[in-house]
Design a protein around this motif. Structure first.
Motif, mmCIF file in Angstrom:
data_model
loop_
_atom_site.group_PDB
_atom_site.id
_atom_site.type_symbol
_atom_site.label_atom_id
_atom_site.label_comp_id
_atom_site.label_asym_id
_atom_site.label_seq_id
_atom_site.Cartn_x
_atom_site.Cartn_y
_atom_site.Cartn_z
ATOM 1 N N SER A 47 38.020 40.012 38.277
ATOM 2 C CA SER A 47 38.901 40.412 39.374
ATOM 3 C C SER A 47 38.358 41.685 40.032
ATOM 4 O O SER A 47 38.303 41.792 41.263
ATOM 5 C CB SER A 47 40.312 40.637 38.838
ATOM 6 O OG SER A 47 41.121 41.217 39.821
ATOM 7 N N LYS A 48 37.927 42.637 39.223
ATOM 8 C CA LYS A 48 37.356 43.884 39.746
ATOM 9 C C LYS A 48 35.992 43.640 40.388
ATOM 10 O O LYS A 48 35.693 44.194 41.439
ATOM 11 C CB LYS A 48 37.238 44.918 38.634
ATOM 12 C CG LYS A 48 38.585 45.412 38.156
ATOM 13 C CD LYS A 48 38.444 46.435 37.070
ATOM 14 C CE LYS A 48 39.825 46.907 36.673
ATOM 15 N NZ LYS A 48 39.852 48.260 36.207
ATOM 16 N N LEU A 49 35.179 42.800 39.764
ATOM 17 C CA LEU A 49 33.851 42.509 40.314
ATOM 18 C C LEU A 49 33.958 41.810 41.663
ATOM 19 O O LEU A 49 33.153 42.062 42.568
ATOM 20 C CB LEU A 49 33.046 41.655 39.326
ATOM 21 C CG LEU A 49 32.696 42.324 37.996
ATOM 22 C CD1 LEU A 49 32.103 41.302 37.030
ATOM 23 C CD2 LEU A 49 31.741 43.494 38.211
ATOM 24 N N LYS A 50 34.960 40.958 41.797
ATOM 25 C CA LYS A 50 35.191 40.254 43.067
ATOM 26 C C LYS A 50 35.620 41.248 44.147
ATOM 27 O O LYS A 50 35.159 41.174 45.281
ATOM 28 C CB LYS A 50 36.247 39.172 42.864
ATOM 29 C CG LYS A 50 36.454 38.282 44.064
ATOM 30 C CD LYS A 50 37.455 37.192 43.738
ATOM 31 C CE LYS A 50 37.828 36.427 44.990
ATOM 32 N NZ LYS A 50 38.902 35.478 44.736
ATOM 33 N N LYS A 51 36.474 42.173 43.782
ATOM 34 C CA LYS A 51 36.960 43.188 44.720
ATOM 35 C C LYS A 51 35.795 44.037 45.247
ATOM 36 O O LYS A 51 35.796 44.456 46.398
ATOM 37 C CB LYS A 51 37.978 44.084 44.025
ATOM 38 C CG LYS A 51 38.784 44.946 44.971
ATOM 39 C CD LYS A 51 39.741 45.880 44.252
ATOM 40 C CE LYS A 51 40.737 45.161 43.388
ATOM 41 N NZ LYS A 51 41.708 46.078 42.748
ATOM 42 N N TYR A 52 34.790 44.266 44.422
ATOM 43 C CA TYR A 52 33.614 45.054 44.805
ATOM 44 C C TYR A 52 32.503 44.187 45.403
ATOM 45 O O TYR A 52 31.388 44.647 45.585
ATOM 46 C CB TYR A 52 33.079 45.846 43.610
ATOM 47 C CG TYR A 52 33.746 47.177 43.447
ATOM 48 C CD1 TYR A 52 33.123 48.347 43.861
ATOM 49 C CD2 TYR A 52 35.018 47.275 42.892
ATOM 50 C CE1 TYR A 52 33.739 49.577 43.710
ATOM 51 C CE2 TYR A 52 35.649 48.497 42.743
ATOM 52 C CZ TYR A 52 35.002 49.640 43.160
ATOM 53 O OH TYR A 52 35.627 50.859 43.017
ATOM 54 N N ASN A 53 32.814 42.924 45.652
ATOM 55 C CA ASN A 53 31.871 41.998 46.281
ATOM 56 C C ASN A 53 30.572 41.816 45.472
ATOM 57 O O ASN A 53 29.502 41.657 46.034
ATOM 58 C CB ASN A 53 31.569 42.429 47.716
ATOM 59 C CG ASN A 53 31.003 41.291 48.527
ATOM 60 O OD1 ASN A 53 31.338 40.138 48.305
ATOM 61 N ND2 ASN A 53 30.128 41.609 49.463
ATOM 62 N N ILE A 54 30.713 41.814 44.162
ATOM 63 C CA ILE A 54 29.563 41.544 43.301
ATOM 64 C C ILE A 54 29.502 40.055 42.979
ATOM 65 O O ILE A 54 28.426 39.487 42.825
ATOM 66 C CB ILE A 54 29.630 42.416 42.026
ATOM 67 C CG1 ILE A 54 29.462 43.891 42.433
ATOM 68 C CG2 ILE A 54 28.580 42.008 41.018
ATOM 69 C CD1 ILE A 54 29.632 44.879 41.304
ATOM 70 N N VAL A 55 30.682 39.421 42.888
ATOM 71 C CA VAL A 55 30.766 37.978 42.665
ATOM 72 C C VAL A 55 31.688 37.352 43.703
ATOM 73 O O VAL A 55 32.497 38.047 44.324
ATOM 74 C CB VAL A 55 31.291 37.637 41.241
ATOM 75 C CG1 VAL A 55 30.345 38.141 40.168
ATOM 76 C CG2 VAL A 55 32.697 38.169 41.029
ATOM 77 N N LYS A 56 31.540 36.045 43.858
ATOM 78 C CA LYS A 56 32.441 35.255 44.702
ATOM 79 C C LYS A 56 33.020 34.154 43.828
ATOM 80 O O LYS A 56 32.332 33.610 42.964
ATOM 81 C CB LYS A 56 31.677 34.577 45.845
ATOM 82 C CG LYS A 56 31.109 35.513 46.861
ATOM 83 C CD LYS A 56 30.366 34.703 47.920
ATOM 84 C CE LYS A 56 29.597 35.609 48.847
ATOM 85 N NZ LYS A 56 28.783 34.862 49.789
ATOM 86 N N SER A 57 34.286 33.825 44.082
ATOM 87 C CA SER A 57 34.877 32.716 43.335
ATOM 88 C C SER A 57 34.832 31.465 44.189
ATOM 89 O O SER A 57 35.013 31.518 45.405
ATOM 90 C CB SER A 57 36.313 33.041 42.918
ATOM 91 O OG SER A 57 37.130 33.207 44.051
ATOM 92 N N ILE A 58 34.558 30.345 43.536
ATOM 93 C CA ILE A 58 34.509 29.040 44.184
ATOM 94 C C ILE A 58 35.612 28.194 43.550
ATOM 95 O O ILE A 58 35.655 28.030 42.331
ATOM 96 C CB ILE A 58 33.136 28.347 43.963
ATOM 97 C CG1 ILE A 58 31.973 29.270 44.357
ATOM 98 C CG2 ILE A 58 33.088 27.018 44.683
ATOM 99 C CD1 ILE A 58 31.905 29.648 45.808
ATOM 100 N N ARG A 59 36.490 27.683 44.385
ATOM 101 C CA ARG A 59 37.614 26.878 43.882
ATOM 102 C C ARG A 59 37.211 25.412 43.750
ATOM 103 O O ARG A 59 36.228 24.973 44.306
ATOM 104 C CB ARG A 59 38.801 27.002 44.826
ATOM 105 C CG ARG A 59 39.356 28.412 44.873
ATOM 106 C CD ARG A 59 40.642 28.431 45.670
ATOM 107 N NE ARG A 59 41.245 29.741 45.663
ATOM 108 C CZ ARG A 59 42.156 30.139 44.801
ATOM 109 N NH1 ARG A 59 42.596 29.322 43.867
ATOM 110 N NH2 ARG A 59 42.649 31.355 44.861
ATOM 111 N N GLY A 60 38.021 24.673 43.014
ATOM 112 C CA GLY A 60 37.794 23.241 42.888
ATOM 113 C C GLY A 60 37.444 22.834 41.473
ATOM 114 O O GLY A 60 37.329 23.672 40.573
#
Length: 145
Positions: A47-60
């Motif tokens: 959640s924190k890494l996503k907020k800092y744009n280090i990772v992206k989540s892919i749904r599905g």
């Protein structure tokens, strides 16, 4: 000085992601199983890494996480910063007039620990995820001979 589990696990999980995300998104469950990190803890970290744009989540159904940048562009310092990890070797604040032991002067070894902190932070600025996955495959090749 000690890195918390949060910082160490964030680096471990992203190294795992960098190693396995070549084609498809990687699930946190897979990272959890491979690295022995609690799934709940990984969810908090990502959640924190996503907020800092280090990772992206892919749904599905084949969803998971991918790196937002190439592994060589993600410095370990950025990862630690994203999860609020701070490398501190002195107890006082650098800008404070007060000393390390709540006295009026800095302790006699203050400059030593301060210099160490600078070296450690510089080390994390120089290392990136690609370094980690390159080093792990090199050591496997040496041990596998």
């Amino acid at each position: 000085m000690k890195l918390t589990s949060k910082g160490r696990y964030a680096v471990m999980a992203l190294a795992d992601l960098a190693k396995f995300n070549s084609v498809n998104p990687v699930s946190l469950r897979d990272i959890s199983l491979r690295q022995g990190i609690s799934l709940n803890f990984l969810e908090q970290i990502f959640s924190k890494l996503k907020k800092y744009n280090i990772v992206k989540s892919i749904r599905g159904t084949n969803g998971g996480y991918i790196l937002s940048k190439e592994p060589e562009e993600i410095k370990l310092a950025n990862i630690l910063n994203a999860v609020d990890e701070e490398v501190k070797t002195v107890q006082c604040k650098k800008e404070s007039k007060k000393g390390c032991n709540s006295k009026t002067t800095k302790c006699i070894t203050h400059n030593l620990w301060d210099e160490l902190e600078v070296h450690i932070n510089h080390f994390f600025e120089q290392k990136n995820l690609k370094d980690l996955i390159s080093n792990s495959s090199e050591s496997r090749n040496l041990n596998g001979r």
